[in-house]
Design a protein around this motif. Structure first.
Motif, short mmCIF file in Angstrom:
data_model
loop_
_atom_site.label_atom_id
_atom_site.label_comp_id
_atom_site.label_asym_id
_atom_site.label_seq_id
_atom_site.Cartn_x
_atom_site.Cartn_y
_atom_site.Cartn_z
N TYR A 140 0.88 -1.16 0.00
CA TYR A 140 0.00 0.00 0.00
C TYR A 140 0.91 1.21 0.00
N GLY A 141 1.09 1.83 -1.16
CA GLY A 141 2.17 2.78 -1.32
C GLY A 141 3.48 2.03 -1.24
N GLU A 142 4.36 2.43 -0.36
CA GLU A 142 5.62 1.72 -0.18
C GLU A 142 5.62 0.83 1.06
N GLN A 143 4.47 0.72 1.73
CA GLN A 143 4.39 -0.11 2.93
C GLN A 143 3.83 -1.48 2.58
N PRO A 144 4.53 -2.56 2.89
CA PRO A 144 3.98 -3.89 2.62
C PRO A 144 2.79 -4.19 3.51
N CYS A 145 1.80 -4.90 2.95
CA CYS A 145 0.61 -5.33 3.70
C CYS A 145 0.72 -6.81 4.08
N PHE A 146 1.00 -7.65 3.10
CA PHE A 146 1.17 -9.08 3.35
C PHE A 146 1.88 -9.72 2.17
N ALA A 147 2.40 -10.91 2.41
CA ALA A 147 2.97 -11.73 1.34
C ALA A 147 2.21 -13.05 1.29
N TYR A 148 1.74 -13.42 0.10
CA TYR A 148 1.09 -14.72 -0.10
C TYR A 148 2.16 -15.67 -0.61
N GLN A 149 2.43 -16.70 0.19
CA GLN A 149 3.51 -17.63 -0.14
C GLN A 149 3.02 -18.66 -1.15
N THR A 150 3.50 -18.53 -2.38
CA THR A 150 3.10 -19.43 -3.47
C THR A 150 4.10 -20.56 -3.67
N GLY A 151 5.35 -20.34 -3.28
CA GLY A 151 6.36 -21.40 -3.37
C GLY A 151 6.46 -22.14 -2.05
N THR A 152 7.32 -23.13 -2.01
CA THR A 152 7.49 -23.96 -0.81
C THR A 152 8.65 -23.45 0.02
N LEU A 153 8.37 -23.18 1.30
CA LEU A 153 9.40 -22.81 2.26
C LEU A 153 9.57 -23.94 3.27
N ALA A 154 10.77 -24.06 3.81
CA ALA A 154 11.04 -25.10 4.80
C ALA A 154 12.04 -24.57 5.82
N TYR A 155 12.10 -25.27 6.96
CA TYR A 155 13.06 -24.93 8.01
C TYR A 155 14.00 -26.12 8.16
N ALA A 156 15.27 -25.92 7.77
CA ALA A 156 16.26 -27.01 7.83
C ALA A 156 15.72 -28.27 7.17
N ASP A 157 15.14 -28.08 5.98
CA ASP A 157 14.58 -29.19 5.18
C ASP A 157 13.39 -29.87 5.85
N ALA A 158 12.80 -29.23 6.82
CA ALA A 158 11.62 -29.80 7.50
C ALA A 158 10.48 -28.79 7.45
N TYR A 159 9.28 -29.25 7.74
CA TYR A 159 8.07 -28.43 7.77
C TYR A 159 7.83 -27.67 6.46
N PRO A 160 7.92 -28.33 5.31
CA PRO A 160 7.69 -27.62 4.05
C PRO A 160 6.24 -27.17 3.92
N ARG A 161 6.05 -25.90 3.54
CA ARG A 161 4.70 -25.37 3.44
C ARG A 161 4.63 -24.29 2.39
N SER A 162 3.40 -24.09 1.87
CA SER A 162 3.07 -22.97 0.99
C SER A 162 1.60 -22.65 1.18
N ASN A 163 1.07 -21.69 0.39
CA ASN A 163 -0.35 -21.36 0.45
C ASN A 163 -0.75 -20.79 1.81
N TYR A 164 -0.08 -19.72 2.22
CA TYR A 164 -0.43 -19.03 3.46
C TYR A 164 0.09 -17.60 3.37
N LEU A 165 -0.31 -16.77 4.32
CA LEU A 165 0.12 -15.38 4.35
C LEU A 165 1.15 -15.17 5.45
N HIS A 166 2.30 -14.67 5.07
CA HIS A 166 3.33 -14.22 5.99
C HIS A 166 4.45 -13.59 5.16
N PRO A 167 4.94 -12.45 5.63
CA PRO A 167 4.49 -11.68 6.79
C PRO A 167 3.20 -10.91 6.51
#
Length: 310
Positions: free
Chosen positions: A34-61
């Motif tokens: 919104y202008g130059e301020q971010p509102c949210f990010a829709y995660q379309t790719g797969t993120l993981a933590y140390a190759d564990a907990y892979p997820r997508s399809n959510y909002l963050h930040p």
């Protein structure tokens, strides 16, 4: 003399039609500004933590009206929690347990963004998400389990109010696909919000203070969460979470936690329900962000406006 007036008029119209909402592609996410301020990010790719907990399809930040970070991803106490998300512990194909989507196990999400729109005071995303069986799925489990149709809408109402609406439909892609919440008395599962507060949250609704319990609390269709999301901001953003209790199958109530957990209007509980191949399971939620005080009567009006949009 008319030409300068015409130019000024066109400039003014162009200003009115300016589009402060704008989508930008950032790696595997679609971020709304919104202008130059971010509102949210829709995660379309797969993120993981140390190759564990892979997820997508959510909002963050997800950010508040003053720019404070409202959500957490991969928190230390629950690595599987992720911003604003919607999922369940139980996922069955027939009598076979395919995996645990809540824990990001046995499932992959394939996200296809169909359309984005960005206007001066509103924006939207439409996507199709396919729930795919993981590579270690038991023999005979279909590759594609569920089709999810996602619509996310955002509206800016002045400087101090923002509405974020979710309209989600789930359709089985094979016979006898079932989903269910945690298999205990809490029965949590469904639309969930992991908030990033530096102090314990407090909860309220139109009847006053809502006190969290170990199991679900019956608190109606909306609950306000207030906390300290950024100590440097003079006015904090409060988050009002809304759902449609009468439209949710086996609605359990609200799972609420003051810290180190998610907030969840839970359904369908521990008893799994079957998804139809013909008639989608539809559920809607709204997040109302407001800065400064907002009377319960106004929250209630915005809640009933949300209900009427179905």
């Amino acid at each position: 003399m008319r030409l300068p007036i015409l130019v000024i008029g066109l400039t003014f119209i162009g200003y009115l039609n300016a589009q402060p909402f704008e989508f930008r592609r950032d790696l595997d996410a679609l971020t709304l500004y919104y202008g130059e301020q971010p509102c949210f990010a829709y995660q379309t790719g797969t993120l993981a933590y140390a190759d564990a907990y892979p997820r997508s399809n959510y909002l963050h930040p997800v950010y508040g009206l003053g720019g404070a970070l409202l959500t957490q991803d991969f928190p230390e106490d629950h690595r599987h929690h992720r911003g604003v998300f919607w999922t369940w512990h139980q996922l069955f194909a027939g009598e076979v347990r395919v995996g645990d989507p809540w824990l990001c196990e046995g499932i992959q999400w394939e996200v296809k963004v169909l359309e984005t729109q960005a206007r001066r005071k509103r924006a939207s995303i439409e996507a199709i998400v396919y729930w795919m069986a993981g590579p270690d799925a038991p023999q005979g489990v279909p590759d594609t389990l569920v089709r999810e149709d996602v619509r996310i809408y955002i509206r800016q109402k002045g400087q101090d109010v923002r509405l974020l609406d979710f309209d989600i439909q789930l359709t089985a892609m094979a016979p006898d696909i079932r989903i269910g919440g945690s298999e205990d008395k809490k029965g949590y599962g469904g639309f969930s919000v992991r908030l990033n507060t530096t102090n314990p949250l407090t909860f309220s609704n139109g009847n006053g203070i809502v006190t969290p319990q170990t199991t679900a609390v019956q608190a109606g269709g909306w609950v306000r969460a207030s906390g300290n999301f950024n100590a440097l901001l003079p006015e904090q953003t409060s988050v009002v979470m809304m759902c449609e209790p009468e439209e949710l199958p086996q609605f359990q109530g609200w799972i609420l936690r003051q810290q180190n957990s998610m907030q969840n209007p839970a359904f369908p509980g521990a008893a799994a329900i079957e998804l139809s191949q013909q008639k989608p399971l539809r559920f809607r939620n709204r997040l109302l962000f407001h800065r400064g005080a907002m009377k319960d009567q106004k929250v209630d009006r915005l809640y009933h406006q949300f209900l009427r949009k179905r």
